[in-house]
Design a protein around this motif. Structure first.
Motif, mmCIF file in Angstrom:
data_model
loop_
_atom_site.group_PDB
_atom_site.id
_atom_site.type_symbol
_atom_site.label_atom_id
_atom_site.label_comp_id
_atom_site.label_asym_id
_atom_site.label_seq_id
_atom_site.Cartn_x
_atom_site.Cartn_y
_atom_site.Cartn_z
ATOM 1 N N GLU A 1 0.820 -1.215 0.000
ATOM 2 C CA GLU A 1 0.000 0.000 0.000
ATOM 3 C C GLU A 1 0.850 1.260 0.000
ATOM 4 N N ILE B 1 -13.294 6.421 9.688
ATOM 5 C CA ILE B 1 -12.164 5.481 9.660
ATOM 6 C C ILE B 1 -11.089 6.101 8.792
ATOM 7 N N TRP C 1 -7.286 6.890 7.017
ATOM 8 C CA TRP C 1 -6.285 6.154 6.239
ATOM 9 C C TRP C 1 -4.978 6.915 6.291
ATOM 10 N N ARG D 1 -1.536 11.424 7.187
ATOM 11 C CA ARG D 1 -2.973 11.132 7.263
ATOM 12 C C ARG D 1 -3.652 11.691 6.024
ATOM 13 N N LEU E 1 -10.339 4.848 14.543
ATOM 14 C CA LEU E 1 -9.476 3.867 13.885
ATOM 15 C C LEU E 1 -8.781 4.500 12.687
ATOM 16 N N LEU F 1 -6.135 3.196 9.517
ATOM 17 C CA LEU F 1 -5.584 2.012 8.865
ATOM 18 C C LEU F 1 -4.799 2.414 7.620
ATOM 19 N N ASP F 2 -4.106 1.429 7.056
ATOM 20 C CA ASP F 2 -3.411 1.665 5.784
ATOM 21 C C ASP F 2 -3.789 0.601 4.756
ATOM 22 N N ASP F 3 -4.928 -0.061 4.972
ATOM 23 C CA ASP F 3 -5.349 -1.149 4.111
ATOM 24 C C ASP F 3 -6.822 -0.979 3.769
ATOM 25 N N LEU G 1 -9.295 -3.694 5.155
ATOM 26 C CA LEU G 1 -9.581 -3.558 6.580
ATOM 27 C C LEU G 1 -10.511 -2.380 6.837
ATOM 28 N N MET G 2 -10.399 -1.325 6.029
ATOM 29 C CA MET G 2 -11.306 -0.193 6.181
ATOM 30 C C MET G 2 -12.749 -0.613 5.898
ATOM 31 N N ALA H 1 -13.998 -2.696 8.790
ATOM 32 C CA ALA H 1 -14.317 -1.865 9.952
ATOM 33 C C ALA H 1 -15.658 -1.170 9.769
#
Length: 309
Positions: A131, A193, A195, A203, A223, A225-227, A230-231, A234
């Motif tokens: 990513e 959420i 990223w 960010r 939360l 995330l970097d995926d 997964l976002m 969530a």
């Protein structure tokens, strides 16, 4: 010098370029101890230390830098000569290494894997899901895939996907508890959420456009995330509002598990591009993969846009 010295020189070049015995060994298909032994034999033959070694780093000595500068063009010529043999084969052979985010792999590469394996059995496609944004040359990749806006100017790029759109989504349960945003600036009052870009640690600010109005919103929430996968997970778990590619959440929207907001603030934008170094000579295998992944609808889209109404 003995004929076996070419193996030692190739080992030295790989280690000096990769700055790692482990990565060089993987590249050459040998074990690190074998590679270390080969290099020691080469240094014994030439009578001078070529690499500085520590527990963490490997770097060429001044003599090693001098030798590397002389060998690199020669090994490039050898690789080019070997690559030219592909013109005598019925189908090309070779390894093509690509660095790409998971979403691009799913959308642009996965649908063509069957065709690649069937029509070009001599090509081995090695894909690393990442990513972040890596230097593909320094990390030994033949090509990378990213969104058009993220591609460096010194790279050549080929479009491999149609236009994309973002979708701002959450579960019906979330919207029942927290309400629905009606304007991008309303997101600052919601649980979003986030990223974080893996390559820079920055960010990401959510970007919106409606006509001439362009906005960037710094969101907050429980939360980060970097995926992309997964976002989405969530969001499905009622954690908050997420952004996703429209195609990736189409099934969830159709089933009602997710609902969409701010649709009129999410216009289409250019999709994924495969990029590679702007050099004159590329392997036949890479050229084959580029042509296979090239987005077939691009010309049709361009013609449609140019057609008078």
């Amino acid at each position: 010098m003995k004929k076996t010295d070419l193996t030692g020189l190739a080992a030295f070049v790989a280690i000096a370029q990769e700055r790692s015995f482990r990565r060089a060994a993987a590249l050459l298909g040998v074990t690190p101890p074998t590679l270390s032994h080969t290099l020691r034999e080469l240094e014994a033959q030439v009578g001078i230390r070529l690499l500085n070694r520590t527990t963490r780093n490997v770097s060429p000595t001044e003599a090693g830098k001098h030798l590397l500068a002389g060998l690199t063009p020669a090994f490039t010529d050898i690789a080019t000569a070997l690559e030219s043999l592909n013109t005598f084969r019925d189908t090309p052979r070779g390894v093509v290494r690509i660095n790409a985010p998971r979403t691009a792999i799913q959308q642009a590469i996965a649908p063509r894997l069957e065709e690649l394996a069937r029509d070009y059995p001599g090509i081995t496609l090695e894909i690393v899901a990442d990513e972040g944004f890596v230097n593909i040359v320094e990390h030994g990749f033949d090509a990378g895939i990213r969104l058009g806006e993220d591609i460096q100017n010194d790279m050549r790029a080929v479009r491999i996907s149609p236009d994309l759109r973002l979708a701002i989504v959450a579960t019906p349960e979330y919207f029942q508890r927290h309400g629905r945003p009606h304007h991008p600036e309303d997101l600052v009052e919601h649980r979003c959420i986030g990223w974080r870009k893996a390559s820079s640690g920055e960010r990401y600010k959510w970007k919106f456009q409606k006509g001439e109005n362009v906005l960037s919103v710094s969101v907050e929430g429980p939360l980060v995330l970097d995926d992309a996968y997964l976002m989405r997970q969530a969001a499905l778990a009622h954690v908050g509002i997420a952004f996703a590619f429209e195609q990736d959440v189409a099934g969830h929207l159709a089933s009602g598990r997710l609902e969409r907001v701010l649709d009129d603030w999410c216009p289409p934008f250019p999709g994924f591009f495969l990029y590679y170094p702007n050099r004159r000579n590329h392997s036949v295998a890479l050229t084959t993969v580029i042509n296979l992944l090239r987005y077939p609808g691009l010309r049709a889209e361009q013609a449609a846009k140019q057609k008078p109404t």
